[in-house]
Design an enzyme around this catalytic site. Structure first.
Site, PDB file in Angstrom:
ATOM      1  N   ASP A  89       9.852  -4.806 -33.442  1.00 13.78           N
ATOM      2  CA  ASP A  89       9.507  -5.153 -32.042  1.00 13.78           C
ATOM      3  C   ASP A  89       9.577  -6.012 -31.459  1.00 13.78           C
ATOM      4  O   ASP A  89      10.987  -5.990 -31.335  1.00 13.78           O
ATOM      5  CB  ASP A  89       7.604  -4.909 -31.980  1.00 13.78           C
ATOM      6  CG  ASP A  89       7.435  -4.304 -30.767  1.00 13.78           C
ATOM      7  OD1 ASP A  89       7.785  -4.409 -29.454  1.00 13.78           O
ATOM      8  OD2 ASP A  89       6.203  -3.829 -30.348  1.00 13.78           O
ATOM      9  N   GLU A 106       1.704   3.840 -28.318  1.00 18.47           N
ATOM     10  CA  GLU A 106       0.825   2.412 -28.942  1.00 18.47           C
ATOM     11  C   GLU A 106      -0.725   2.561 -28.612  1.00 18.47           C
ATOM     12  O   GLU A 106      -1.340   2.457 -29.615  1.00 18.47           O
ATOM     13  CB  GLU A 106       1.564   1.307 -28.923  1.00 18.47           C
ATOM     14  CG  GLU A 106       1.316   0.042 -29.069  1.00 18.47           C
ATOM     15  CD  GLU A 106       2.169  -0.397 -28.402  1.00 18.47           C
ATOM     16  OE1 GLU A 106       2.195  -1.526 -29.654  1.00 18.47           O
ATOM     17  OE2 GLU A 106       2.863  -1.194 -27.326  1.00 18.47           O
ATOM     18  N   HIS A 132      12.945  -6.324 -28.941  1.00 13.74           N
ATOM     19  CA  HIS A 132      13.087  -6.763 -27.618  1.00 13.74           C
ATOM     20  C   HIS A 132      13.512  -8.038 -27.889  1.00 13.74           C
ATOM     21  O   HIS A 132      13.312  -9.094 -28.586  1.00 13.74           O
ATOM     22  CB  HIS A 132      11.579  -6.464 -27.185  1.00 13.74           C
ATOM     23  CG  HIS A 132      11.010  -5.604 -27.069  1.00 13.74           C
ATOM     24  ND1 HIS A 132      10.876  -4.678 -24.748  1.00 13.74           N
ATOM     25  CD2 HIS A 132      10.392  -5.269 -27.216  1.00 13.74           C
ATOM     26  CE1 HIS A 132      10.065  -4.117 -25.945  1.00 13.74           C
ATOM     27  NE2 HIS A 132      10.476  -3.788 -26.894  1.00 13.74           N
TER      28      HIS A 132
END
Length: 360
Positions: free
Chosen positions: A297, A208, A19
């Site tokens: 991530d 998740e 991200h």
């Protein structure tokens, strides 16, 4: 013998789940915040970096979300977005990443004067400049953008159309992100059906924070090409008295059809999807030969890099160069660029480098 971060940094790697607003340099956050009068918990570079990690580790959703409030706040101008994207490309290149797909939600960066198109163009320009400068210094990297829609909002069709509009300019796909519970992917079915009609690629955050129903909907209702995280597919794997694993129908489908899992070990620890690296389902999923990929991530919030993630796995599971090559080729095969482009990176960059490492 486990591999060190420094050793792994020299090897080519591919990253699919990263991200943009979760990977800023602490020094950049401080400088940009000062320019707009945004108050931070601290203006000491080292202390701020630690604050982000501690807040993400706190177990408090409010503190975790506060970390993104700070990064998104300083990403509201064309100049700041260009800089953050540029530094992202440079940081990944310095870590030995040769291909990356970095995602961001354009709708989160329009609080000042920017429109959606300007947001995307600023980020793409930053990626391009970062890749070009890295190449001049001997670090070849290609960065593609994934445009993310927030699953609790109602702009997914707008963002999907944006992704199609810029797919020949550096945008390689689409994603939805945000809280899974209460916001199933089917809420955005019209956007996914539009993307399918447009022959566009997309991944969905699923499996998740929520379990098998989220994965099932992402695949069988929405047609996801990859699963963002997907770690909870292990809930469909049971064990007999002799510890032999038995896959359920959904787990079989995911493995049989080679659905890529964008696993993010350190981040999963922070969100409670696993208790430790050694207990992370990536060990089982790798052993069972699911299409496993390793990802970061949010590099800032997890205090990590792709080399660090792989070093943690090497230490926990004894993975060596053959396993790291497998993860890397898995990721490259699963990327959203065209087949011939994927093959060129695998055959010309990844395989030769790992052949030397394994041979040595």
């Amino acid at each position: 013998m486990s591999l060190s971060i420094e050793e792994i940094r020299q090897a080519p790697k591919a990253l699919l789940h990263d991200h943009l607003d979760g990977g800023l340099r602490p020094a950049t956050v401080i400088e940009l915040a000062e320019g707009i009068g945004h108050e931070l918990p601290t203006t000491d570079v080292t202390a701020l970096g630690q604050w982000f990690v501690d807040a993400a580790n706190s177990g408090s959703l409010e503190r975790y979300l506060e970390t993104f409030a700070h990064t998104v706040a300083v990403m509201q101008t064309a100049e700041s977005l260009h800089r953050v994207a540029y530094e992202c490309a440079r940081d990944l290149a310095d870590d030995g990443v040769v291909y990356a797909e970095v995602r961001f939600a354009p709708e989160l960066h329009t609080e000042a004067e920017l429109g959606l198109d300007e947001v995307v163009e600023s980020v793409l320009a930053g990626f391009a400049a970062g890749c070009a400068d890295a190449a001049r210094e001997g670090h070849q990297i290609r960065v593609g953008a994934l445009l993310t829609a927030m699953r609790h909002a109602a702009r997914s069709m707008e963002i999907a159309e944006l992704a199609v509009r810029y797919r020949d300019s550096g945008v390689v796909g689409f994603d939805i992100a945000g809280a899974e519970a209460g916001f199933p992917p089917t809420r955005h079915l019209d956007a996914f059906e539009y993307l399918q009609r447009e022959n566009s690629r997309f991944t969905i955050h699923a499996g998740e924070g929520f379990g098998l129903p989220s994965i099932w909907q992402a695949l069988q209702w929405c047609g996801a090409h990859r699963l963002g995280h997907g770690v909870r597919i292990v809930d469909d794997i049971s064990f007999g008295d002799d510890a032999t694993p038995t896959l359920g129908r959904l787990a079989h489908y995911v493995r049989d059809t080679r659905v890529p899992l964008e696993l993010c070990p350190s981040s999963n620890l922070q969100t409670g999807a696993a208790d430790s690296i050694t207990e992370h389902p990536i060990g089982l999923l790798t052993k069972l030969r699911f299409r496993v990929t390793v990802n970061t991530d949010n590099r800032l919030m997890s205090g990590t890099s792709l080399s660090r993630e792989m070093a943690l796995l090497s230490d926990a599971f004894g993975y060596g160069w053959p396993e790291l090559r497998w993860f890397t080729i898995n990721a490259m095969k699963s990327s959203f660029i065209r087949f011939d482009e994927r093959l060129a990176i695998i055959d010309d960059v990844i395989k030769p480098a790992y052949t030397k490492l394994i041979g040595g």
